[in-house]
Design an enzyme around this catalytic site. Sequence first.
Site, PDB file in Angstrom:
ATOM      1  N   CYS A 192     -79.902 -40.095 -48.410  1.00 24.05           N
ATOM      2  CA  CYS A 192     -78.789 -39.471 -47.687  1.00 24.05           C
ATOM      3  C   CYS A 192     -77.730 -40.526 -47.357  1.00 24.05           C
ATOM      4  O   CYS A 192     -76.538 -40.247 -47.405  1.00 24.05           O
ATOM      5  CB  CYS A 192     -79.289 -38.812 -46.408  1.00 24.05           C
ATOM      6  SG  CYS A 192     -80.834 -37.901 -46.611  1.00 24.05           S
TER       7      CYS A 192
ATOM      8  N   CYS B 227     -81.234 -32.465 -53.910  1.00 23.65           N
ATOM      9  CA  CYS B 227     -81.335 -31.761 -52.625  1.00 23.65           C
ATOM     10  C   CYS B 227     -80.176 -30.795 -52.434  1.00 23.65           C
ATOM     11  O   CYS B 227     -80.209 -29.971 -51.525  1.00 23.65           O
ATOM     12  CB  CYS B 227     -81.401 -32.752 -51.471  1.00 23.65           C
ATOM     13  SG  CYS B 227     -79.908 -33.729 -51.276  1.00 23.65           S
TER      14      CYS B 227
HETATM   15 FE1  FES Z   1     -80.166 -34.811 -49.417  1.00 20.76          FE
HETATM   16 FE2  FES Z   1     -80.203 -35.610 -46.972  1.00 20.76          FE
HETATM   17  S1  FES Z   1     -81.691 -34.419 -47.946  1.00 20.76           S
HETATM   18  S2  FES Z   1     -78.623 -35.851 -48.387  1.00 20.76           S
END
Ligand code: FES
Length: 141
Positions: free
Chosen positions: A103, A33
């Site tokens: 996360c 991400c």
């Molecule tokens: Fe990667 Fe939240 S989407 S840390």
Amino acid sequence: MYSDKVMDHFTNPRNVGEIENASGVGTVGNAKCGDIMRIYLDIDDNHVIRDVKFKTFGCGAAIATSSMATELVKGKTIEEALEVTNKAVMEALDGLPPVKIHCSLLAEEAIHAALWDYATKNNIEIKGLKKPKSDIHEDEE
Ligand code: FES
């Protein structure tokens, strides 16, 4: 989708910033991400975390979990801080949607990385602490 606590810590995050000459600094990212979290710890001679700050370049859940994780480790000993898992952080936030669990892993790992840095600098061993990864993404799948 998000609990009130998540929204509160996202819109009003605690302990944002950095600590100059920190006892330990840990930076962890998730290549998938692209989010990055850095945690600074100020640890006294009795191994108590006197202060903690974070900087997170990431999604709202990453900011909320960093904020809650710093609140949970503040004032704790390093051994107690090791017990602050991503599950504990999620519980304290009244849960996270399943796609956002990674996360919270970022927060746990960033604390471990900062503790590891502290241990390395001071030439001590913290029982139960494993060498942290700089990218947590391998863990997810
Ligand atoms: Fe990667 Fe939240 S989407 S840390």
